[in-house]
Design a protein around this motif. Sequence first.
Motif, mmCIF file in Angstrom:
data_model
loop_
_atom_site.group_PDB
_atom_site.id
_atom_site.type_symbol
_atom_site.label_atom_id
_atom_site.label_comp_id
_atom_site.label_asym_id
_atom_site.label_seq_id
_atom_site.Cartn_x
_atom_site.Cartn_y
_atom_site.Cartn_z
ATOM 1 N N SER A 37 0.836 -1.206 0.000
ATOM 2 C CA SER A 37 0.000 0.000 0.000
ATOM 3 C C SER A 37 0.864 1.246 0.000
ATOM 4 O O SER A 37 0.592 2.214 -0.725
ATOM 5 C CB SER A 37 -0.932 -0.003 1.212
ATOM 6 O OG SER A 37 -1.856 -1.075 1.140
ATOM 7 N N LEU A 38 1.917 1.223 0.827
ATOM 8 C CA LEU A 38 2.839 2.357 0.861
ATOM 9 C C LEU A 38 3.567 2.475 -0.477
ATOM 10 O O LEU A 38 3.759 3.587 -0.981
ATOM 11 C CB LEU A 38 3.839 2.180 2.001
ATOM 12 C CG LEU A 38 4.908 3.271 2.143
ATOM 13 C CD1 LEU A 38 4.261 4.628 2.390
ATOM 14 C CD2 LEU A 38 5.878 2.915 3.277
ATOM 15 N N TYR A 39 3.975 1.341 -1.034
ATOM 16 C CA TYR A 39 4.657 1.365 -2.330
ATOM 17 C C TYR A 39 3.762 1.988 -3.396
ATOM 18 O O TYR A 39 4.209 2.816 -4.194
ATOM 19 C CB TYR A 39 5.051 -0.055 -2.740
ATOM 20 C CG TYR A 39 5.586 -0.147 -4.158
ATOM 21 C CD1 TYR A 39 6.848 0.343 -4.485
ATOM 22 C CD2 TYR A 39 4.810 -0.701 -5.179
ATOM 23 C CE1 TYR A 39 7.326 0.280 -5.783
ATOM 24 C CE2 TYR A 39 5.286 -0.774 -6.479
ATOM 25 C CZ TYR A 39 6.544 -0.280 -6.776
ATOM 26 O OH TYR A 39 7.010 -0.346 -8.066
ATOM 27 N N LEU A 65 4.783 5.352 -5.391
ATOM 28 C CA LEU A 65 4.900 5.332 -6.847
ATOM 29 C C LEU A 65 3.971 6.370 -7.467
ATOM 30 O O LEU A 65 4.363 7.100 -8.389
ATOM 31 C CB LEU A 65 4.575 3.933 -7.376
ATOM 32 C CG LEU A 65 4.649 3.736 -8.894
ATOM 33 C CD1 LEU A 65 6.032 4.086 -9.435
ATOM 34 C CD2 LEU A 65 4.268 2.302 -9.272
ATOM 35 N N THR A 66 2.762 6.461 -6.931
ATOM 36 C CA THR A 66 1.810 7.455 -7.426
ATOM 37 C C THR A 66 2.347 8.867 -7.241
ATOM 38 O O THR A 66 2.310 9.694 -8.166
ATOM 39 C CB THR A 66 0.462 7.312 -6.698
ATOM 40 O OG1 THR A 66 -0.082 6.006 -6.959
ATOM 41 C CG2 THR A 66 -0.527 8.369 -7.162
ATOM 42 N N PRO A 123 2.167 -9.251 -6.865
ATOM 43 C CA PRO A 123 1.377 -8.067 -6.495
ATOM 44 C C PRO A 123 2.062 -6.755 -6.849
ATOM 45 O O PRO A 123 1.403 -5.772 -7.177
ATOM 46 C CB PRO A 123 1.189 -8.211 -4.984
ATOM 47 C CG PRO A 123 2.247 -9.158 -4.528
ATOM 48 C CD PRO A 123 2.474 -10.092 -5.679
ATOM 49 N N LEU A 124 3.402 -6.722 -6.825
ATOM 50 C CA LEU A 124 4.104 -5.491 -7.178
ATOM 51 C C LEU A 124 3.888 -5.154 -8.648
ATOM 52 O O LEU A 124 3.634 -3.993 -8.991
ATOM 53 C CB LEU A 124 5.590 -5.639 -6.874
ATOM 54 C CG LEU A 124 6.449 -4.428 -7.253
ATOM 55 C CD1 LEU A 124 7.426 -4.076 -6.142
ATOM 56 C CD2 LEU A 124 7.234 -4.692 -8.550
ATOM 57 N N GLN A 169 2.259 -1.766 -10.184
ATOM 58 C CA GLN A 169 2.891 -0.935 -11.210
ATOM 59 C C GLN A 169 1.930 -0.677 -12.370
ATOM 60 O O GLN A 169 1.808 0.456 -12.841
ATOM 61 C CB GLN A 169 4.163 -1.618 -11.727
ATOM 62 C CG GLN A 169 5.301 -1.648 -10.714
ATOM 63 C CD GLN A 169 6.508 -2.384 -11.239
ATOM 64 O OE1 GLN A 169 6.391 -3.438 -11.881
ATOM 65 N NE2 GLN A 169 7.698 -1.854 -10.961
ATOM 66 N N LYS A 170 1.257 -1.720 -12.817
ATOM 67 C CA LYS A 170 0.320 -1.560 -13.923
ATOM 68 C C LYS A 170 -0.856 -0.663 -13.536
ATOM 69 O O LYS A 170 -1.268 0.223 -14.288
ATOM 70 C CB LYS A 170 -0.199 -2.920 -14.373
ATOM 71 C CG LYS A 170 -1.163 -2.804 -15.538
ATOM 72 C CD LYS A 170 -1.908 -4.103 -15.758
ATOM 73 C CE LYS A 170 -3.006 -3.857 -16.789
ATOM 74 N NZ LYS A 170 -3.996 -4.933 -16.806
ATOM 75 N N THR A 171 -1.384 -0.886 -12.335
ATOM 76 C CA THR A 171 -2.532 -0.104 -11.873
ATOM 77 C C THR A 171 -2.194 1.380 -11.785
ATOM 78 O O THR A 171 -2.946 2.235 -12.256
ATOM 79 C CB THR A 171 -3.014 -0.621 -10.507
ATOM 80 O OG1 THR A 171 -3.465 -1.976 -10.647
ATOM 81 C CG2 THR A 171 -4.144 0.233 -9.959
#
Length: 402
Positions: A284-286, A290-291, A333-334, A338-340
């Motif tokens: 969630s933090l990642y 990233l966002t 999940p990572l 990234q895609k999302t």
Amino acid sequence: MPRMPGPLTLLAALILSGCSPVSALDKPTQAPAVQKPAARVTDGEPNLPALQRKFQAANRAAISIVQLGDSHTAADLFTGELRARFQQDYGNGGIGFIAATPVPGTRYDQLRLSTAKGQWQLVSARNQQSAQFPLGGYLSLPQSANARVHLEPTPPTEQRYRVSALYQASSANRLLVSDGATQTVRALSPSNGNWRFSPTVSNVRLPMDLSLAGKQGLALGGFNLLAQQNTGVVFSTLGINGATFNVVDKWQPGWLDTLKALKPDLLIIAYGTNEAFDDDLDLSLYQSQLTDKLKALRSALPGTALLVVGAPDSYKNRKAATCAARQPRNLRPLIQVQKTVAQQQRTLYWSWQAYMGGDCSIERWQAQDLARPDFVHFNAAGYKQAADGLYEYLSGVIKTGR
């Protein structure tokens, strides 16, 4: 993420890259060396039309591509193949931005750097601390007056370049550039604690030597080598072995201004392997980080097309009984995060893992002698295979937008 030991040829196994549009390749495909999956764009990158126009006019104005990444980028094999393909089709715009002095575990496909022993101190954002780190994360500090860096082309070239140095200076200094035929001096004015590019030295050839008159209060962050003619493709690679995207948080505030000075038309963000190997990663933090980083890049570079590269497939426990157990716990999940995030921020996206063939495809790549025995990095042939696939996709995007 493990680092490849051994001679320079083995450093080829250290690269992180990839690029392509949002919604590319989600489903596993067949054997990597045989079948290359198609890709398509759905949610368009807003600057894609401008990027297409730039490539259409490559014979009239240079195109700048910059890639930020980890060891997959640092070896400049994946990116070296991309650079070669772009420059073959659109013209050679130069080598781009490089570190100021040699960095262990890092290479440049078209250039070799060397220095005399004891003349420089290298400080790396990979595992050291500094309040001065520039864009790229490598700080080169002269240890003597007239400290020199030698740049040797690989292979030899007759190309002529425009050269500038990224520097900090607390007092006036001088940069001397010599290519054996000419010697040119450029004044380095005090930079007030900020990173800035020196005045350009034009019409010089490789090999060349660059030296500094003094050592006090001076630091170099890199050199920028552009072709004398302002046409073709410039492809800069900024990779740090073992890095995650959070490495940019160690760079001195203002690094985005340096990035803007490189005038990137296309920025590739190629991290993920090291994040995936962190069993304690907070996804969630990642996702939030990233966002935020993509939003900051979009704000600083409103006219630049952004590409997020999904992490390639890899193994962490290759003797485990199941595919899922062999992979890093957070890899699947990572990649989805990234895609999302790429879709939400309307960046381009390319799934390196899907291109390879999906979950646990690294095993097939290694069996086909495309990946290193660590099941994380690739050899030169493997990076070339991936780069060729990515380039084919990008060519379609550039030409048709689909």
